[in-house]
Design a protein around this motif. Sequence first.
Motif, PDB file in Angstrom:
ATOM      1  N   SER A 126       0.829  -1.202   0.000  1.00 24.22           N
ATOM      2  CA  SER A 126       0.000   0.000   0.000  1.00 24.22           C
ATOM      3  C   SER A 126       0.863   1.250   0.000  1.00 24.22           C
ATOM      4  CB  SER A 126      -0.935   0.007   1.213  1.00 24.22           C
ATOM      5  OG  SER A 126      -0.220   0.342   2.393  1.00 24.22           O
ATOM      6  N   LEU A 127       0.355   2.314  -0.622  1.00 26.99           N
ATOM      7  CA  LEU A 127       1.098   3.572  -0.647  1.00 26.99           C
ATOM      8  C   LEU A 127       1.306   4.156   0.749  1.00 26.99           C
ATOM      9  CD1 LEU A 127      -0.213   5.386  -3.838  1.00 26.99           C
ATOM     10  CD2 LEU A 127       2.109   4.632  -3.365  1.00 26.99           C
ATOM     11  N   PRO A 128       0.285   4.160   1.618  1.00 28.04           N
ATOM     12  CA  PRO A 128       0.529   4.681   2.975  1.00 28.04           C
ATOM     13  C   PRO A 128       1.635   3.931   3.701  1.00 28.04           C
ATOM     14  CG  PRO A 128      -1.822   4.538   2.562  1.00 28.04           C
ATOM     15  CD  PRO A 128      -1.146   3.853   1.408  1.00 28.04           C
ATOM     16  N   GLU A 181       4.969   4.925   2.229  1.00 32.22           N
ATOM     17  CA  GLU A 181       5.348   6.272   2.643  1.00 32.22           C
ATOM     18  C   GLU A 181       5.834   6.283   4.089  1.00 32.22           C
ATOM     19  OE1 GLU A 181       3.664  10.727   1.748  1.00 32.22           O
ATOM     20  OE2 GLU A 181       2.221   9.127   2.107  1.00 32.22           O
ATOM     21  N   HIS A 182       5.128   5.571   4.948  1.00 30.36           N
ATOM     22  CA  HIS A 182       5.562   5.488   6.343  1.00 30.36           C
ATOM     23  C   HIS A 182       6.903   4.760   6.448  1.00 30.36           C
ATOM     24  CE1 HIS A 182       1.066   5.832   7.556  1.00 30.36           C
ATOM     25  NE2 HIS A 182       1.619   7.018   7.399  1.00 30.36           N
ATOM     26  N   GLY A 183       7.095   3.751   5.602  1.00 31.28           N
ATOM     27  CA  GLY A 183       8.360   3.026   5.606  1.00 31.28           C
ATOM     28  C   GLY A 183       9.533   3.913   5.260  1.00 31.28           C
ATOM     29  N   LEU A 184       9.317   4.831   4.314  1.00 34.83           N
ATOM     30  CA  LEU A 184      10.375   5.783   3.981  1.00 34.83           C
ATOM     31  C   LEU A 184      10.728   6.651   5.182  1.00 34.83           C
ATOM     32  CD1 LEU A 184       9.541   7.170   0.415  1.00 34.83           C
ATOM     33  CD2 LEU A 184      11.616   5.962   1.107  1.00 34.83           C
ATOM     34  N   THR A 185       9.706   7.154   5.854  1.00 27.54           N
ATOM     35  CA  THR A 185       9.932   8.024   7.019  1.00 27.54           C
ATOM     36  C   THR A 185      10.693   7.286   8.111  1.00 27.54           C
ATOM     37  OG1 THR A 185       7.920   9.269   6.536  1.00 27.54           O
ATOM     38  CG2 THR A 185       8.809   9.437   8.765  1.00 27.54           C
ATOM     39  N   ALA A 235      12.582   4.632   7.803  1.00 25.77           N
ATOM     40  CA  ALA A 235      13.936   4.277   7.368  1.00 25.77           C
ATOM     41  C   ALA A 235      14.861   5.487   7.408  1.00 25.77           C
ATOM     42  CB  ALA A 235      13.894   3.688   5.959  1.00 25.77           C
ATOM     43  N   ILE A 236      14.335   6.662   7.096  1.00 24.56           N
ATOM     44  CA  ILE A 236      15.143   7.882   7.170  1.00 24.56           C
ATOM     45  C   ILE A 236      15.620   8.103   8.595  1.00 24.56           C
ATOM     46  CG2 ILE A 236      15.033  10.401   7.036  1.00 24.56           C
ATOM     47  CD1 ILE A 236      13.122  10.020   4.641  1.00 24.56           C
ATOM     48  N   ARG A 237      14.717   7.963   9.553  1.00 26.06           N
ATOM     49  CA  ARG A 237      15.090   8.161  10.951  1.00 26.06           C
ATOM     50  C   ARG A 237      16.134   7.146  11.389  1.00 26.06           C
ATOM     51  NH1 ARG A 237       8.830   8.618  12.720  1.00 26.06           N
ATOM     52  NH2 ARG A 237       8.486  10.839  12.240  1.00 26.06           N
ATOM     53  N   ALA A 238      15.894   5.891  11.060  1.00 25.10           N
ATOM     54  CA  ALA A 238      16.814   4.834  11.486  1.00 25.10           C
ATOM     55  C   ALA A 238      18.190   5.015  10.855  1.00 25.10           C
ATOM     56  CB  ALA A 238      16.236   3.470  11.130  1.00 25.10           C
ATOM     57  N   ARG A 270      13.137   1.271  -2.760  1.00 20.02           N
ATOM     58  CA  ARG A 270      12.647   0.295  -3.738  1.00 20.02           C
ATOM     59  C   ARG A 270      11.177  -0.033  -3.498  1.00 20.02           C
ATOM     60  NH1 ARG A 270      14.207  -4.621  -3.961  1.00 20.02           N
ATOM     61  NH2 ARG A 270      15.169  -4.748  -1.901  1.00 20.02           N
ATOM     62  N   THR A 271      10.817  -0.190  -2.219  1.00 20.53           N
ATOM     63  CA  THR A 271       9.418  -0.473  -1.893  1.00 20.53           C
ATOM     64  C   THR A 271       8.518   0.676  -2.310  1.00 20.53           C
ATOM     65  OG1 THR A 271      10.026  -1.895  -0.027  1.00 20.53           O
ATOM     66  CG2 THR A 271       7.815  -0.956  -0.010  1.00 20.53           C
ATOM     67  N   ALA A 272       8.944   1.899  -2.060  1.00 22.17           N
ATOM     68  CA  ALA A 272       8.143   3.068  -2.422  1.00 22.17           C
ATOM     69  C   ALA A 272       7.983   3.168  -3.936  1.00 22.17           C
ATOM     70  CB  ALA A 272       8.779   4.337  -1.866  1.00 22.17           C
TER      71      ALA A 272
END
Length: 265
Positions: free
Chosen positions: A142-144, A147-151, A153-156, A243-245
């Motif tokens: 899912s897109l949500p 999108e949350h995965g990107l956020t 991953a950026i923090r981590a 890649r997921t996004a």
Amino acid sequence: MCRPSATLAVWSSAWLNGAAASDDVLDALAAWGEAHDVVAADAPAAEAFELPLAFHRAATPVQLLMALRAQGVKMAQLVLPVPGDVRGLGGGGPFAEAALRCGDAVVLTELGFGLVPEPIAEGLMRWTVYSVPTPVPLEYQSLPDAEHGLTDAIRASAGALQALDVASDRPGVRAELSAHLRSRPQVDWPAGTPARALRVLQRAEEISAILAIARTDDPGGALSASAASRRAEALRPLSDAVRTARTASVNETVRVFAEQADRQP
């Protein structure tokens, strides 16, 4: 558009479902090469799509589009495989090997075929159609969630890179980032593309450019082999999230075009 296969998946689906003209597909592909041709890797693919086998005279993208329509294709899935993640490739074999080598492919899951793009000469992109022995649809992303995965991953990744002391500022990084983004092929999306898909892909592209810069050393600087390995490990979750996004954005767009066509009287 992140990869040639993403361009083909989205624009061919738009055309197949009545949301774009064939010339629009060809114009979009031109961002990846002045010329494109199409061959089949094996006899079943050659017969199904009426294409010449590799090392024979190649077909044109128009012939490929007509073959997709003749086969009743409505949806094409983007896959972005890397070593250790070969989801959507249908096991081993020539298709999986080619897709891994090139890093992107289109899968026609319902038909059991896949297409891989590969530049073979200056300005020439070749699309090879392969039989896929055991096609397995990609798990829905899912897109949500993407999108949350990107956020996340950026923090981590930011925390990990700070701990490794490889996230310090470097002079001219903004100009470097802008130049990197400008150097990428600029491909439009068809009218009717979901706004969220556009937003998620744009963010993924920006982060991908940051990753490319983060993987390089400062001019005149150097990392030890162990530090470079730790940096690569710290960046891996972010690379996976990109890649997921990308796949989620493209495959959701393809799904929307197919559903719009199904709802038409």
